[in-house]
Design an enzyme around this catalytic site. Structure first.
Site, PDB file in Angstrom:
ATOM      1  N   SER A  63       0.958  -1.154   0.001  1.00 25.50           N
ATOM      2  CA  SER A  63      -0.013  -0.009   0.032  1.00 25.50           C
ATOM      3  C   SER A  63       0.815   1.239  -0.085  1.00 25.50           C
ATOM      4  CB  SER A  63      -0.969  -0.060   1.103  1.00 25.50           C
ATOM      5  OG  SER A  63      -0.233   0.122   2.405  1.00 25.50           O
ATOM      6  N   ASP A 112      -1.455  -1.448  -3.757  1.00 31.28           N
ATOM      7  CA  ASP A 112      -2.627  -1.634  -3.215  1.00 31.28           C
ATOM      8  C   ASP A 112      -3.187  -0.335  -2.860  1.00 31.28           C
ATOM      9  OD1 ASP A 112      -4.891  -2.859  -2.270  1.00 31.28           O
ATOM     10  OD2 ASP A 112      -4.265  -3.190  -0.215  1.00 31.28           O
ATOM     11  N   HIS A 113      -4.482   0.059  -3.506  1.00 34.70           N
ATOM     12  CA  HIS A 113      -5.541   1.052  -3.089  1.00 34.70           C
ATOM     13  C   HIS A 113      -4.787   2.226  -3.304  1.00 34.70           C
ATOM     14  CE1 HIS A 113      -8.970  -0.820  -1.350  1.00 34.70           C
ATOM     15  NE2 HIS A 113      -7.979  -1.885  -0.824  1.00 34.70           N
ATOM     16  N   GLU A 185      -8.831   1.112   6.528  1.00 32.29           N
ATOM     17  CA  GLU A 185      -7.478   0.549   6.194  1.00 32.29           C
ATOM     18  C   GLU A 185      -6.679   1.411   5.504  1.00 32.29           C
ATOM     19  OE1 GLU A 185      -5.871  -3.432   3.969  1.00 32.29           O
ATOM     20  OE2 GLU A 185      -7.039  -2.128   2.942  1.00 32.29           O
ATOM     21  N   HIS A 229     -13.399  -3.655   5.089  1.00 37.67           N
ATOM     22  CA  HIS A 229     -11.984  -3.784   5.617  1.00 37.67           C
ATOM     23  C   HIS A 229     -12.002  -4.179   7.231  1.00 37.67           C
ATOM     24  CE1 HIS A 229     -10.556  -1.421   1.903  1.00 37.67           C
ATOM     25  NE2 HIS A 229      -9.965  -2.872   1.816  1.00 37.67           N
ATOM     26  N   HIS A 268     -11.840  -7.882  -2.041  1.00 37.28           N
ATOM     27  CA  HIS A 268     -11.238  -6.784  -0.890  1.00 37.28           C
ATOM     28  C   HIS A 268     -11.989  -7.239   0.457  1.00 37.28           C
ATOM     29  CE1 HIS A 268      -9.018  -3.781  -3.644  1.00 37.28           C
ATOM     30  NE2 HIS A 268      -8.777  -4.903  -3.888  1.00 37.28           N
ATOM     31  N   GLY A 269     -11.338  -6.641   1.447  1.00 35.35           N
ATOM     32  CA  GLY A 269     -12.036  -6.798   2.760  1.00 35.35           C
ATOM     33  C   GLY A 269     -12.185  -8.335   3.232  1.00 35.35           C
ATOM     34  N   GLY A 270     -11.028  -9.202   2.846  1.00 41.36           N
ATOM     35  CA  GLY A 270     -11.495 -10.410   3.121  1.00 41.36           C
ATOM     36  C   GLY A 270     -11.342 -10.847   4.682  1.00 41.36           C
ATOM     37  N   SER A 271     -10.654 -10.058   5.521  1.00 41.37           N
ATOM     38  CA  SER A 271     -10.042 -10.358   6.696  1.00 41.37           C
ATOM     39  C   SER A 271     -11.668 -10.772   7.563  1.00 41.37           C
ATOM     40  CB  SER A 271      -9.321  -9.683   7.640  1.00 41.37           C
ATOM     41  OG  SER A 271      -8.050  -9.351   6.897  1.00 41.37           O
ATOM     42  N   ASN A 290      -7.564 -10.259  -0.779  1.00 42.68           N
ATOM     43  CA  ASN A 290      -6.544  -9.437  -0.250  1.00 42.68           C
ATOM     44  C   ASN A 290      -6.654  -9.720   1.192  1.00 42.68           C
ATOM     45  OD1 ASN A 290      -6.323  -7.885  -2.708  1.00 42.68           O
ATOM     46  ND2 ASN A 290      -6.552  -5.952  -1.786  1.00 42.68           N
ATOM     47  N   ASP A 292      -4.693  -8.232   4.733  1.00 35.24           N
ATOM     48  CA  ASP A 292      -3.706  -7.481   5.522  1.00 35.24           C
ATOM     49  C   ASP A 292      -4.117  -7.376   7.036  1.00 35.24           C
ATOM     50  OD1 ASP A 292      -1.972  -5.516   5.903  1.00 35.24           O
ATOM     51  OD2 ASP A 292      -3.355  -3.717   5.660  1.00 35.24           O
ATOM     52  N   THR A 293      -5.222  -7.178   7.470  1.00 36.20           N
ATOM     53  CA  THR A 293      -5.436  -7.112   8.761  1.00 36.20           C
ATOM     54  C   THR A 293      -5.137  -8.415   9.485  1.00 36.20           C
ATOM     55  OG1 THR A 293      -7.447  -5.640   8.463  1.00 36.20           O
ATOM     56  CG2 THR A 293      -7.233  -6.625  10.764  1.00 36.20           C
TER      57      THR A 293
END
Length: 362
Positions: A63, A112-113, A185, A229, A268-271, A290, A292-293
């Site tokens: 990112s 990313d983003h 995020e 996210h 996106h926002g998979g966590s 994706n 990240d978290t």
């Protein structure tokens, strides 16, 4: 059997037609590739090691904030030029390109983003890509993401098309987003958006496809189907992966496509999502997810547990429960406690590789 043998692709960072082949292979074989946000050589190593041990392809992505961190928090990063963000992205690319072949798996290198306010970052990276392409025949990055989902649809699509035209001569992939991903995020905060904004319309997907496909085949769409996210309690988020299937059918019928999945979708926002939600989304043409978290948490717990367990050895350089004159260097050496974070992050990446059926696909 797998990507390297079936598609005749070499280990390391891949580009252009090879990226396209891998995503087509993913749709055919019903798997998606985890996209892991990296912020340092240490997080890169954790992700690559997991992919190597699981014999899986992997996406490593920076990112803007992650890229700036890679360069160093002490460097200036003006909103006009994003100097540190560009420098960090370039440094990360050179590092990953150097080490990735040794892990024996295909790597897609991605950013990313990139929101509207961060376009100077994207411009700077394109300049570096074009310079590298002139020298070696490949850009630095396999792909970039432009995220104008908070802007008007017309501006989003037109601006994305402009950047895809710039990427096309390098056969560089471009990911775009339509429909807002909720939550927060890396400085992008959509926690208070209207719930209806989290769902992309099929007409928008078709317009994107009809605009971008004549320019280049190297593009994917992060469509909103309720994504958020961050981590959330089960039931707080209403995901509807089946919408992606409707989008595919709509585009297929309108363009008379032979393929039932003419669009490459990104999750996106998979966590925090369930395995069933991932599986369903992948069945409708999602090729990249994706994460990240969860990776940040995965990295932390190794360090946290090590420090908690060894706290009496970490208070001073000399002196511990074994004796007042006993040195503690073997406990506080960064190669020891940082490695513990790599181990637990690696384990979380491996879990994702299994969940998305990417394990064994390299």
């Amino acid at each position: 059997m797998g990507i390297l043998s079936d598609l005749n692709i070499k280990p390391g960072v891949i580009y252009g037609d090879d990226v396209l082949k891998v995503f087509q292979y993913a749709q055919e074989k019903q798997f998606a590739i985890p996209a892991i946000n990296v912020t340092s050589s240490s997080t890169v190593v954790a992700a690559l090691e997991a992919a190597k041990d699981k014999k899986s392809p992997i996406v490593l992505q920076c990112s803007q904030g992650g890229a700036a961190y890679f360069a160093g928090k002490g460097l200036p990063d003006s909103s006009e030029k994003r100097e540190a963000s560009v420098a960090g992205a370039v440094a990360a690319a050179h590092y990953i390109r150097a080490v990735a072949p040794h892990y024996g798996i295909p790597v897609i290198l991605h950013t990313d983003h990139c929101a509207k306010k961060l376009l100077p970052w994207l411009d700077g990276m394109f300049e570096a890509d074009e310079a590298e392409f002139k020298l070696t025949g490949t850009p630095l990055y396999s792909s970039h993401m432009i995220d104008l989902s908070e802007e008007e649809v017309k501006f989003n699509i037109e601006t994305t098309a402009k950047y895809l035209k710039r990427a096309a001569p390098m056969k560089q992939w471009l990911e775009m987003e339509i429909g807002i991903t909720g939550g927060e995020e890396d400085g992008v905060n959509n926690e208070d958006v209207d719930n209806n904004s989290l769902y992309t319309q099929p007409e928008d997907i078709l317009e994107i496809y009809n605009t971008l496909a004549p320019i280049s085949p190297y593009f994917s769409i992060a469509a909103g189907f309720g994504n958020v996210h961050g981590v959330y309690k089960p039931g707080n988020v209403k995901l509807h992966p089946e919408l992606l299937g409707k989008h595919q059918k709509f585009v297929q019928e309108k363009i008379s496509a032979k393929s039932s999945k003419p669009v490459f979708f990104v999750f996106h926002g998979g966590s925090g999502s369930t395995k069933e939600e991932f599986k369903q989304a992948i069945s409708f043409g999602v090729v990249k997810v994706n994460l990240d978290t969860d990776m940040q948490w995965g990295y932390l717990i190794g360090v946290r547990d090590y420090v908690t367990k060894n706290i009496e050895y970490l208070k001073t350089q000399v002196g511990n429960p074994e004796g007042a004159d006993k040195p503690n260097k073997k406990k506080y050496d960064p190669r020891v406690w940082v490695r513990e974070g790599e181990k637990t992050m690696k384990a979380r990446v491996e879990e994702a590789l299994d969940d998305f059926a990417a394990a064994g696909q390299a």
